[in-house]
Scaffold this active site. Structure first.
Site, short mmCIF file in Angstrom:
data_model
loop_
_atom_site.label_atom_id
_atom_site.label_comp_id
_atom_site.label_asym_id
_atom_site.label_seq_id
_atom_site.Cartn_x
_atom_site.Cartn_y
_atom_site.Cartn_z
N ASN A 88 0.80 -1.23 0.00
CA ASN A 88 0.00 0.00 0.00
C ASN A 88 0.83 1.28 0.00
OD1 ASN A 88 -2.53 1.69 0.59
ND2 ASN A 88 -1.18 2.15 2.33
N SER A 148 -3.32 3.67 -8.70
CA SER A 148 -3.99 4.97 -8.66
C SER A 148 -4.61 5.25 -10.02
CB SER A 148 -2.98 6.09 -8.33
OG SER A 148 -3.54 7.37 -8.51
N TYR A 161 4.85 10.24 -9.76
CA TYR A 161 3.77 9.51 -9.11
C TYR A 161 2.94 8.75 -10.14
CZ TYR A 161 -0.27 8.51 -6.16
OH TYR A 161 -1.27 7.88 -5.47
#
Length: 263
Positions: A88, A148, A161
């Site tokens: 995670n 994501s 990211y």
């Protein structure tokens, strides 16, 4: 979770903490919770115990290979195995620089490297070290990775990211193939009310404007909640998802369902 033993990284707060607690509520026999911060890891472990499940708080620096190996070994030895691994932990560029968010052409190389090490390399290394225990598990072993929606589409001023989360999505697929019959899936959250999101908003020139910009495409007119994401993660880790592997699941309030923006 039918008596399974879980290991959750990045469990000191936000989605990771919610997953660890939800695993306990669903009947996991033990959950090892890890974080870089000793205090937040211990807080999550206390919450897991309060839900009626054994817990172990482990401090781990996910940019350190040896720390990752030690984390996995300690969890497996403490509870005699690992049945479920939840990768995670994740960071955005703002974790490594006090400067405003930067685009792909102006991001510092050392920031790119740091985000990559936590968001992608650490997922691979944790999976690599946990694989022998997962292969030996008699209780429906599974891996759940946190990706994501930014790994599926563009995301302003967070190039490292987004790219690393896209890597997590593909790593999930190849892991499902290489480690079968160990299952591996990932979920792709949208804008969730976590410390990570708050830090990202705070780094913007106009915090409120950034939050409005990111939530405007959603059909559900609010930030998502960590507990909502945790329920999806625990379903993917459970035997109820026994025929699901190599897949990605979007939990984004409907943001990717259309090409619109709410007024």
């Amino acid at each position: 979770m039918d008596g399974k033993i879980g290991l959750v990284t990045g469990a000191g707060q936000g989605i990771g903490r919610a997953i660890a607690v939800e695993m306990a509520r669903r009947g996991a026999s033990a959950v090892a919770v890890t974080d870089r911060n000793k205090e937040t890891a211990a807080e999550t472990a206390d919450l897991v115990r309060a839900a009626g499940t054994q817990a172990e708080a482990i401090v781990c620096d996910l940019r350190d290979r040896d720390s990752i190996a030690e984390m996995v070994t300690r969890a497996a030895e403490r509870f005699d195995g690992i049945d479920v691994l939840v990768n995670n932990a994740g960071v955005t560029e703002t974790a490594f620089t006090a400067e405003p968010a930067r685009g792909v052409d102006s991001l510092a190389e050392e920031v790119w490297d740091a985000v990559y090490e936590v968001n992608l390399k650490a997922v691979w290394l944790t999976t690599k070290f946990a694989a022998p225990y997962l292969r030996r598990s008699p209780r429906g072993p599974a891996i759940v990775n946190t990706a994501s929606v930014s790994g599926l589409t563009g995301f302003p001023n967070a190039p490292a990211y987004g790219v690393t989360k896209a890597g997590v999505i593909h790593l999930t697929k190849v892991t499902a193939v290489d480690l079968a019959p160990v299952r591996c899936n990932c979920f792709c959250p949208g804008v969730i009310e976590t410390p990570l999101a708050r830090d990202y908003f705070a780094a913007a020139p106009d915090r409120d404007a950034m939050e409005r910009e990111l939530t405007a495409p959603q059909l559900v007119e609010r930030l998502g909640r960590p507990e909502e994401v945790a329920k999806l993660a625990c379903f993917l880790a459970s035997d109820d998802a026994a025929f699901i592997t190599g897949s990605s699941y979007v939990i984004d309030g409907g943001a990717l369902a259309w090409l619109g923006v709410r007024d």
